[in-house]
Design a protein around this motif. Sequence first.
Motif, PDB file in Angstrom:
ATOM      1  N   ASP A  30      43.633 -70.737  27.505  1.00 53.88           N
ATOM      2  CA  ASP A  30      44.461 -70.165  26.595  1.00 53.88           C
ATOM      3  C   ASP A  30      43.850 -68.572  26.528  1.00 53.88           C
ATOM      4  N   ASP A  31      44.390 -68.022  25.924  1.00 55.50           N
ATOM      5  CA  ASP A  31      44.061 -66.406  25.545  1.00 55.50           C
ATOM      6  C   ASP A  31      42.659 -66.360  25.110  1.00 55.50           C
ATOM      7  N   LYS A  32      41.787 -67.240  24.558  1.00 53.26           N
ATOM      8  CA  LYS A  32      40.441 -67.145  23.948  1.00 53.26           C
ATOM      9  C   LYS A  32      39.395 -67.682  25.192  1.00 53.26           C
ATOM     10  N   GLY A  33      40.072 -68.208  26.367  1.00 51.33           N
ATOM     11  CA  GLY A  33      39.053 -68.792  27.263  1.00 51.33           C
ATOM     12  C   GLY A  33      38.777 -70.265  27.318  1.00 51.33           C
ATOM     13  N   LYS A  34      39.581 -70.785  26.362  1.00 53.84           N
ATOM     14  CA  LYS A  34      39.480 -72.161  25.927  1.00 53.84           C
ATOM     15  C   LYS A  34      40.025 -73.076  27.247  1.00 53.84           C
TER      16      LYS A  34
ATOM     17  N   ASP B 242      42.320 -84.677  30.064  1.00 52.22           N
ATOM     18  CA  ASP B 242      42.468 -84.075  28.861  1.00 52.22           C
ATOM     19  C   ASP B 242      41.070 -83.602  28.565  1.00 52.22           C
ATOM     20  N   PRO B 243      40.955 -82.140  28.435  1.00 46.49           N
ATOM     21  CA  PRO B 243      39.707 -81.659  28.142  1.00 46.49           C
ATOM     22  C   PRO B 243      39.207 -81.917  26.829  1.00 46.49           C
ATOM     23  N   ALA B 244      40.024 -82.320  25.878  1.00 45.66           N
ATOM     24  CA  ALA B 244      39.380 -82.821  24.696  1.00 45.66           C
ATOM     25  C   ALA B 244      38.653 -84.247  24.576  1.00 45.66           C
ATOM     26  N   ARG B 245      38.797 -85.094  25.739  1.00 43.36           N
ATOM     27  CA  ARG B 245      38.076 -86.520  25.445  1.00 43.36           C
ATOM     28  C   ARG B 245      36.861 -86.170  25.645  1.00 43.36           C
TER      29      ARG B 245
ATOM     30  N   ALA C  19      22.827 -85.521  26.669  1.00 40.31           N
ATOM     31  CA  ALA C  19      23.041 -84.370  26.072  1.00 40.31           C
ATOM     32  C   ALA C  19      24.426 -84.133  26.502  1.00 40.31           C
ATOM     33  N   GLU C  20      24.783 -83.922  27.726  1.00 39.60           N
ATOM     34  CA  GLU C  20      26.336 -83.735  28.320  1.00 39.60           C
ATOM     35  C   GLU C  20      27.238 -84.692  27.859  1.00 39.60           C
ATOM     36  N   GLN C  21      26.870 -86.121  27.726  1.00 39.55           N
ATOM     37  CA  GLN C  21      27.788 -87.036  27.220  1.00 39.55           C
ATOM     38  C   GLN C  21      28.268 -86.838  25.928  1.00 39.55           C
ATOM     39  N   LYS C  22      27.435 -86.195  25.187  1.00 44.21           N
ATOM     40  CA  LYS C  22      28.156 -85.961  23.899  1.00 44.21           C
ATOM     41  C   LYS C  22      28.905 -84.695  23.706  1.00 44.21           C
ATOM     42  N   LEU C  23      29.257 -84.040  24.727  1.00 44.18           N
ATOM     43  CA  LEU C  23      30.371 -83.104  24.807  1.00 44.18           C
ATOM     44  C   LEU C  23      31.687 -83.552  25.111  1.00 44.18           C
ATOM     45  N   THR C  24      32.641 -82.634  24.865  1.00 49.92           N
ATOM     46  CA  THR C  24      33.839 -83.017  25.537  1.00 49.92           C
ATOM     47  C   THR C  24      34.092 -82.576  26.876  1.00 49.92           C
ATOM     48  N   VAL C  25      34.954 -83.067  27.676  1.00 53.41           N
ATOM     49  CA  VAL C  25      34.975 -82.781  29.131  1.00 53.41           C
ATOM     50  C   VAL C  25      35.271 -81.388  29.299  1.00 53.41           C
ATOM     51  N   GLY C  26      36.063 -80.652  28.367  1.00 50.41           N
ATOM     52  CA  GLY C  26      36.352 -79.257  28.581  1.00 50.41           C
ATOM     53  C   GLY C  26      35.055 -78.455  28.227  1.00 50.41           C
ATOM     54  N   ALA C  27      34.250 -78.779  27.268  1.00 53.32           N
ATOM     55  CA  ALA C  27      32.952 -78.311  26.931  1.00 53.32           C
ATOM     56  C   ALA C  27      31.808 -78.353  28.342  1.00 53.32           C
ATOM     57  N   LEU C  28      32.002 -79.715  28.930  1.00 49.42           N
ATOM     58  CA  LEU C  28      31.174 -79.875  29.827  1.00 49.42           C
ATOM     59  C   LEU C  28      31.409 -78.884  30.918  1.00 49.42           C
TER      60      LEU C  28
ATOM     61  N   ASP D 219      54.264 -76.807  19.714  1.00 45.01           N
ATOM     62  CA  ASP D 219      53.478 -75.675  20.557  1.00 45.01           C
ATOM     63  C   ASP D 219      53.111 -75.993  22.027  1.00 45.01           C
ATOM     64  N   PHE D 220      52.987 -77.275  22.323  1.00 45.86           N
ATOM     65  CA  PHE D 220      52.652 -77.539  23.817  1.00 45.86           C
ATOM     66  C   PHE D 220      51.687 -76.903  24.411  1.00 45.86           C
ATOM     67  N   PHE D 221      50.433 -77.402  23.790  1.00 50.75           N
ATOM     68  CA  PHE D 221      49.377 -76.582  24.053  1.00 50.75           C
ATOM     69  C   PHE D 221      48.593 -77.017  25.620  1.00 50.75           C
ATOM     70  N   GLY D 222      49.154 -77.954  26.345  1.00 40.95           N
ATOM     71  CA  GLY D 222      48.510 -78.229  27.795  1.00 40.95           C
ATOM     72  C   GLY D 222      49.494 -79.224  28.211  1.00 40.95           C
ATOM     73  N   ALA D 223      48.940 -79.641  29.515  1.00 37.62           N
ATOM     74  CA  ALA D 223      49.616 -80.369  30.079  1.00 37.62           C
ATOM     75  C   ALA D 223      49.448 -81.892  29.710  1.00 37.62           C
ATOM     76  N   PHE D 224      50.163 -83.038  30.229  1.00 36.45           N
ATOM     77  CA  PHE D 224      50.121 -84.189  29.748  1.00 36.45           C
ATOM     78  C   PHE D 224      48.561 -84.602  30.078  1.00 36.45           C
ATOM     79  N   ALA D 225      48.067 -85.409  29.224  1.00 42.33           N
ATOM     80  CA  ALA D 225      46.561 -85.505  29.107  1.00 42.33           C
ATOM     81  C   ALA D 225      46.569 -87.109  29.766  1.00 42.33           C
ATOM     82  N   VAL D 226      45.767 -87.510  30.595  1.00 44.20           N
ATOM     83  CA  VAL D 226      45.605 -88.932  31.171  1.00 44.20           C
ATOM     84  C   VAL D 226      44.195 -89.324  30.998  1.00 44.20           C
TER      85      VAL D 226
END
Length: 652
Positions: free
Chosen positions: A582-586, A526-529, A545-554, A494-501
């Motif tokens: 993506d198409d949903k804004g994530k 990687d926005p999921a980290r 509170a921000e440290q509990k989020l993912t980088v993308g959510a932050l 599916d290749f959902f994103g660029a290589f995450a480092v």
Amino acid sequence: MEHAIYLVTLVGTALVVAAAFSSLIAFRFGAPLLLLFLCIGLASGVDGLGIEFDNARVAYFAGSLALAVILFDSGFGTPLNALRQAAGPALSLATFGVILTTGLFGAAAYYLLDLSWLESFLLGAAVASTDAAAVFFLLRAGEINLRERVRATLEVESGTNDPIAIFLTITLVEIIAAHANPETHVLVTDLILGFLLNMGLGAVVGVLGGLGIVRLVDRLNLDHGLLPIFVLTLSLMVFAAAGAIGGSGFLAVYLAGLIAGNSDIRAVTILKRFQDGMSWLAQIIMFLILGLFATPSQFPAIMVPAVLLGLFLMFVARPVAVWLCLIPFRLPRPEIAFVSWVGLRGAVSILLAITPLLGGLENGRTIFNVAFIIVLVSLVVQGWSVGPLARRLGLIVPARLGPLDKVELELPGSAHHELLAYRVAPGSPVARGERIPRWARPSLVLRDGRSMRFQDMGRLAAGDQVYIFVPDRYPRLLDKLFASRAVVDPEDADFFGAFAVDPARSAARAVVDPEDADFFGAFAVDPARSAAELEAAYTPGLSEAEQKLTVGALVTARLGGHAEYADRVLIGPIELIVRDVDDKGKITGLGLSFEPTAPVARVPVFLSAGEIRDRVSAFIRNWRKPTETQTAEATANEKALEPTAEKITTEG
């Protein structure tokens, strides 16, 4: 009679050819194309080559049909994701913005021109709508790529504000022509009720018409040469049907194009190319006719007040209306400033200025001449500055790479397919040996002027041009495989994103296109980290509170809940840049830079509601601090005096 037919045809086609050639000049020098078309019409008119054209009804009829064609193409080419992204700001501008602009401009016109209040507001309604064709031609000619949110806002606003301006103009013409002098509350009530009826009927007819167009195209097996003409004719039927029952034909035809363009309509690529061509022809014809209809020798008498009104519209009326309409939306000040400046007036304003002549108003010609001069001033002053202003405000972003060309194919006995043409970018995944997905069918490769089968080419090299058959609605995987330098996981189909480092790793592990490294940063994150890892690596000062989020959510939270391509967030010593969503804004890709970009030009006005709230809160906090400090000092003094008081009391 026969000689007249040849002469009229010769002159008409010569004007169209001259306008088409002028587009080359506009693309070369970035000139406003509409200005060139109008100038050709003026030069050919009664004060130029001597072509007499003074039929207001013919000009209005031809202009209305041309505008209907342009609006259908505008809706057909507007994707739903752009509509969802900018619906709130754009619709606010298209409704309240038009009304506010009409009111502010009308008040200025009343004091600068010898017009009544109603005639002044009529002139304001005529010049209240923007011209999208001129704006987006300038953006294309200047080879600039605007931020998606700004572009979508301008597109949707331009497609939806014309019907409202037309309704206001026609209603005011009818009131003035009837020599009515209604009370204010009666006028407002009639306008609101008439507006709701007009727009409501137009919306219903437009939605039903768009669905009908899609259904007929899918049901009828028409020849590809006839199909575009059939769709164009149906769109004009929708326009006429809505107007015949008292609705807004212009809103109806725009909605019909919006629905048809965002459906799985057959031969969509053929239809888009035909619509583009017809839209160009409609613009040329409309602009030339309006230029021929004008009489430049009448301009000097009202030149000074008209120019002053044009400047007032650009620097006061439009910016104030835009700012008030966009206060509820947390848009950055540079974006609000750009939207307020790119309120180019064009053919729609001139077309609406003809309606006073059709209504037989005493000052109809004056209103038309003033509106024409305002359009010229807008194009000269604003038209040349769109590109430089966008760069000055930091609204230019790198273009997303995609296929060089795309052709829709309808193969017998199979589903819809598309033929895509890609050029292999240096260092891209396919150039490094990554495989092409199984659902894609490479068929031909061009290398050094020679064409060969894909199976005989071996490994692809940079510069190769590859032709691939894919199902329609293909994923964006191919765009990234051929154009990006991202590392691809062979098992990730599916290749959902660029290589995450990991952000703590060495820069040697991060791979990015050197041309975009300055903008997107040399690191990929990687926005999921977890954002806690970001805090541990760079100590940007995140809260618990921000440290509990993912980088993308932050990043999304720092952007106010919505992220788009090329957004930037400064967090302590680092800057995070949105590489893809993506198409949903994530967020699906992030870049990291240790050298934040220089701040864009600050705009002293255009505060959004969020900024106003933040500043009010800061003011209240600062106002309370001295009081709290004084109270604390008084309490400390009282405590210090308590032993002394007790001693005095004891001794006494």
